[in-house]
Design a protein around this motif. Structure first.
Motif, PDB file in Angstrom:
ATOM      1  N   LEU A 147       0.830  -1.208   0.000  1.00  0.00           N
ATOM      2  CA  LEU A 147       0.000   0.000   0.000  1.00  0.00           C
ATOM      3  C   LEU A 147       0.868   1.264   0.000  1.00  0.00           C
ATOM      4  O   LEU A 147       1.964   1.255   0.553  1.00  0.00           O
ATOM      5  CB  LEU A 147      -0.907  -0.009   1.233  1.00  0.00           C
ATOM      6  CG  LEU A 147      -1.994  -1.086   1.251  1.00  0.00           C
ATOM      7  CD1 LEU A 147      -2.748  -1.067   2.586  1.00  0.00           C
ATOM      8  CD2 LEU A 147      -2.972  -0.927   0.099  1.00  0.00           C
ATOM      9  N   PRO A 148       0.364   2.339  -0.659  1.00  0.00           N
ATOM     10  CA  PRO A 148      -1.008   2.528  -1.152  1.00  0.00           C
ATOM     11  C   PRO A 148      -1.291   1.933  -2.529  1.00  0.00           C
ATOM     12  O   PRO A 148      -2.361   2.180  -3.088  1.00  0.00           O
ATOM     13  CB  PRO A 148      -1.144   4.050  -1.192  1.00  0.00           C
ATOM     14  CG  PRO A 148       0.232   4.533  -1.537  1.00  0.00           C
ATOM     15  CD  PRO A 148       1.162   3.593  -0.795  1.00  0.00           C
ATOM     16  N   HIS A 149      -0.370   1.158  -3.076  1.00  0.00           N
ATOM     17  CA  HIS A 149      -0.643   0.502  -4.353  1.00  0.00           C
ATOM     18  C   HIS A 149      -1.677  -0.608  -4.170  1.00  0.00           C
ATOM     19  O   HIS A 149      -1.663  -1.341  -3.187  1.00  0.00           O
ATOM     20  CB  HIS A 149       0.644  -0.112  -4.923  1.00  0.00           C
ATOM     21  CG  HIS A 149       1.748   0.861  -5.148  1.00  0.00           C
ATOM     22  ND1 HIS A 149       1.765   1.752  -6.193  1.00  0.00           N
ATOM     23  CD2 HIS A 149       2.891   1.093  -4.442  1.00  0.00           C
ATOM     24  CE1 HIS A 149       2.866   2.480  -6.142  1.00  0.00           C
ATOM     25  NE2 HIS A 149       3.563   2.105  -5.083  1.00  0.00           N
ATOM     26  N   CYS A 150      -2.557  -0.735  -5.143  1.00  0.00           N
ATOM     27  CA  CYS A 150      -3.430  -1.903  -5.283  1.00  0.00           C
ATOM     28  C   CYS A 150      -4.315  -2.145  -4.065  1.00  0.00           C
ATOM     29  O   CYS A 150      -4.422  -3.264  -3.557  1.00  0.00           O
ATOM     30  CB  CYS A 150      -2.600  -3.153  -5.596  1.00  0.00           C
ATOM     31  SG  CYS A 150      -1.567  -2.976  -7.078  1.00  0.00           S
ATOM     32  N   ARG A 151      -4.986  -1.087  -3.612  1.00  0.00           N
ATOM     33  CA  ARG A 151      -6.048  -1.299  -2.641  1.00  0.00           C
ATOM     34  C   ARG A 151      -7.193  -2.042  -3.326  1.00  0.00           C
ATOM     35  O   ARG A 151      -7.349  -1.992  -4.540  1.00  0.00           O
ATOM     36  CB  ARG A 151      -6.557   0.041  -2.091  1.00  0.00           C
ATOM     37  CG  ARG A 151      -5.504   0.837  -1.333  1.00  0.00           C
ATOM     38  CD  ARG A 151      -6.104   2.044  -0.616  1.00  0.00           C
ATOM     39  NE  ARG A 151      -6.821   2.913  -1.535  1.00  0.00           N
ATOM     40  CZ  ARG A 151      -6.262   3.919  -2.211  1.00  0.00           C
ATOM     41  NH1 ARG A 151      -4.965   4.149  -2.086  1.00  0.00           N
ATOM     42  NH2 ARG A 151      -6.981   4.662  -3.014  1.00  0.00           N
ATOM     43  N   GLY A 152      -8.010  -2.727  -2.536  1.00  0.00           N
ATOM     44  CA  GLY A 152      -9.176  -3.404  -3.086  1.00  0.00           C
ATOM     45  C   GLY A 152      -8.961  -4.892  -3.296  1.00  0.00           C
ATOM     46  O   GLY A 152      -8.199  -5.545  -2.580  1.00  0.00           O
ATOM     47  N   ILE A 179     -11.892   1.345   2.161  1.00  0.00           N
ATOM     48  CA  ILE A 179     -11.275   0.053   1.867  1.00  0.00           C
ATOM     49  C   ILE A 179      -9.760   0.179   1.769  1.00  0.00           C
ATOM     50  O   ILE A 179      -9.241   0.924   0.924  1.00  0.00           O
ATOM     51  CB  ILE A 179     -11.861  -0.530   0.562  1.00  0.00           C
ATOM     52  CG1 ILE A 179     -13.370  -0.753   0.725  1.00  0.00           C
ATOM     53  CG2 ILE A 179     -11.162  -1.837   0.193  1.00  0.00           C
ATOM     54  CD1 ILE A 179     -14.063  -1.170  -0.546  1.00  0.00           C
ATOM     55  N   ASP A 180      -9.059  -0.519   2.653  1.00  0.00           N
ATOM     56  CA  ASP A 180      -7.582  -0.601   2.620  1.00  0.00           C
ATOM     57  C   ASP A 180      -6.928   0.774   2.655  1.00  0.00           C
ATOM     58  O   ASP A 180      -5.876   0.983   2.045  1.00  0.00           O
ATOM     59  CB  ASP A 180      -7.117  -1.368   1.363  1.00  0.00           C
ATOM     60  CG  ASP A 180      -7.724  -2.758   1.280  1.00  0.00           C
ATOM     61  OD1 ASP A 180      -7.872  -3.400   2.322  1.00  0.00           O
ATOM     62  OD2 ASP A 180      -8.055  -3.191   0.153  1.00  0.00           O
ATOM     63  N   ALA A 181      -7.539   1.698   3.390  1.00  0.00           N
ATOM     64  CA  ALA A 181      -7.082   3.086   3.344  1.00  0.00           C
ATOM     65  C   ALA A 181      -6.553   3.610   4.671  1.00  0.00           C
ATOM     66  O   ALA A 181      -6.128   4.761   4.749  1.00  0.00           O
ATOM     67  CB  ALA A 181      -8.235   3.988   2.876  1.00  0.00           C
ATOM     68  N   GLY A 182      -6.544   2.783   5.719  1.00  0.00           N
ATOM     69  CA  GLY A 182      -6.138   3.260   7.031  1.00  0.00           C
ATOM     70  C   GLY A 182      -4.639   3.436   7.170  1.00  0.00           C
ATOM     71  O   GLY A 182      -3.848   3.008   6.319  1.00  0.00           O
ATOM     72  N   PRO A 183      -4.208   4.074   8.268  1.00  0.00           N
ATOM     73  CA  PRO A 183      -2.775   4.304   8.496  1.00  0.00           C
ATOM     74  C   PRO A 183      -1.967   3.013   8.473  1.00  0.00           C
ATOM     75  O   PRO A 183      -2.378   1.993   9.025  1.00  0.00           O
ATOM     76  CB  PRO A 183      -2.754   4.949   9.885  1.00  0.00           C
ATOM     77  CG  PRO A 183      -4.100   5.584  10.039  1.00  0.00           C
ATOM     78  CD  PRO A 183      -5.057   4.676   9.325  1.00  0.00           C
ATOM     79  N   GLY A 233      -1.684   6.352  -4.596  1.00  0.00           N
ATOM     80  CA  GLY A 233      -1.850   4.924  -4.804  1.00  0.00           C
ATOM     81  C   GLY A 233      -2.926   4.596  -5.819  1.00  0.00           C
ATOM     82  O   GLY A 233      -3.290   5.414  -6.673  1.00  0.00           O
ATOM     83  N   SER A 234      -3.473   3.375  -5.712  1.00  0.00           N
ATOM     84  CA  SER A 234      -4.439   2.899  -6.699  1.00  0.00           C
ATOM     85  C   SER A 234      -5.445   1.979  -6.030  1.00  0.00           C
ATOM     86  O   SER A 234      -5.179   1.399  -4.974  1.00  0.00           O
ATOM     87  CB  SER A 234      -3.728   2.151  -7.839  1.00  0.00           C
ATOM     88  OG  SER A 234      -2.911   1.102  -7.319  1.00  0.00           O
ATOM     89  N   TYR A 235      -6.603   1.852  -6.663  1.00  0.00           N
ATOM     90  CA  TYR A 235      -7.673   0.983  -6.153  1.00  0.00           C
ATOM     91  C   TYR A 235      -8.246   0.183  -7.319  1.00  0.00           C
ATOM     92  O   TYR A 235      -8.460   0.720  -8.413  1.00  0.00           O
ATOM     93  CB  TYR A 235      -8.787   1.800  -5.501  1.00  0.00           C
ATOM     94  CG  TYR A 235      -9.980   0.951  -5.114  1.00  0.00           C
ATOM     95  CD1 TYR A 235     -10.004   0.282  -3.902  1.00  0.00           C
ATOM     96  CD2 TYR A 235     -11.054   0.783  -5.988  1.00  0.00           C
ATOM     97  CE1 TYR A 235     -11.076  -0.529  -3.558  1.00  0.00           C
ATOM     98  CE2 TYR A 235     -12.125  -0.033  -5.655  1.00  0.00           C
ATOM     99  CZ  TYR A 235     -12.137  -0.680  -4.435  1.00  0.00           C
ATOM    100  OH  TYR A 235     -13.189  -1.497  -4.103  1.00  0.00           O
TER     101      TYR A 235
END
Length: 294
Positions: A147-152, A179-183, A233-235
């Protein structure tokens, strides 16, 4: 001793990692919740199969079939590998299998368990406030991407086709429904051997998260103090045919019978062999990387 609830999914990619987590932490695990993947809002098996076939094609349906349908059928014939319900029964851990983790009865069970942590490991349901606020300390998600690459969804597939993105595993906080965005608490890169399928890569990356989880739980206060908020990043969601065409262009298959057999046995053997061959950490996992610091 911390009290932990583990949220996960019974599938081929996770058998190795979840077995190891339960064996290491069974004294701390008060509850294990597995997702009933065919009883969620996405609909039953027939509806999901038709939707996936239309959107993503037959190779993706085969990948899901290997992951969620063939795996439990084969599991009974595999030594040293058990379904999650049997692992829980062996250690006296309560097991809940549900298509709605946010249901009142599940939230009540979480609160009754007097939890310090919820650990989320490849779980396909979005947590709401009742679940997120159940533990006293935190909800920690292990996400199979750097992360932050390829959340989801399907992060190792997108890690393989997104330019310049390493394979990795990240421990981060879940604080809300994002989604997948927390610290980020900690993360590491881990590069699977070349020529294997997405199914194998899923298992390889998730197995690397077992040690990362141990490190985060073992020194949680430090990791929390040094946690870094994500940006950029990306989702990604379910793959479309253009994504799978990009995978084929890189010689990446979604699944093979060889890799199904390997992940059921456990990719730890492959990891050990790879490390012995190279006698270097370069082809295995990097040490845990804590984001932040002095």
């Amino acid at each position: 001793m911390a009290r932990i609830a583990l949220f996960t999914t019974e599938c081929a990619q996770l058998g190795d990692a979840i077995t190891e987590i339960v064996e290491r932490h069974h004294d701390e695990l008060a509850l294990v919740v597995t997702s009933d993947v065919h009883a969620t809002r996405r609909g039953g098996l027939a509806k999901q199969t038709w939707t996936n076939l239309r959107r993503s094609g037959p190779a993706f349906v085969k990948y899901l079939t290997y992951s969620f349908l063939l795996y439990p059928l084969i599991l009974r014939f595999v030594p040293n590998r058990s379904p999650v319900r049997e692992l829980c029964a062996r250690h006296g851990i309560r097991h809940i299998h549900t298509g709605n983790v946010n249901a009142p009865e599940v939230v009540a069970a979480l609160r009754e368990a007097d939890l310090d942590f919820i650990v989320v490991y490849w779980f396909d349901q979005i947590l709401r406030e009742g679940v997120i606020t159940a533990p006293k300390r935190a909800v920690i998600n292990l996400h199979a991407a750097y992360l932050p690459h390829c959340r989801g969804l399907f992060p190792t597939l997108y890690s393989a086709i997104e330019p310049g993105t390493p394979f990795g595993i990240t421990a981060h906080l879940i604080e809300n429904r994002e989604i997948d965005a927390g610290p980020v608490l900690a993360q590491r890169t881990t590069t699977p051997p070349p020529g294997r399928s997405v199914l194998f890569n899923d298992s390889w990356v998730n197995r690397a998260g077992v040690d990362l989880l141990d490190e985060v739980l073992g020194d949680f206060d430090r990791h929390l103090a040094e946690a870094v908020h994500q940006s950029g990043g990306s989702y990604y969601s379910y793959p479309e045919r253009v994504h799978l065409a990009a995978a084929r262009a890189r010689g990446l298959r979604l699944s093979t019978l060889r890799d199904l057999a390997t992940v059921i046995r456990g990719t730890r053997r492959e990891r050990t062999a790879d490390t012995a061959l190279t006698q270097s950490c370069a082809s295995a996992d990097t040490p845990p990387v804590t984001i932040g610091g002095d």
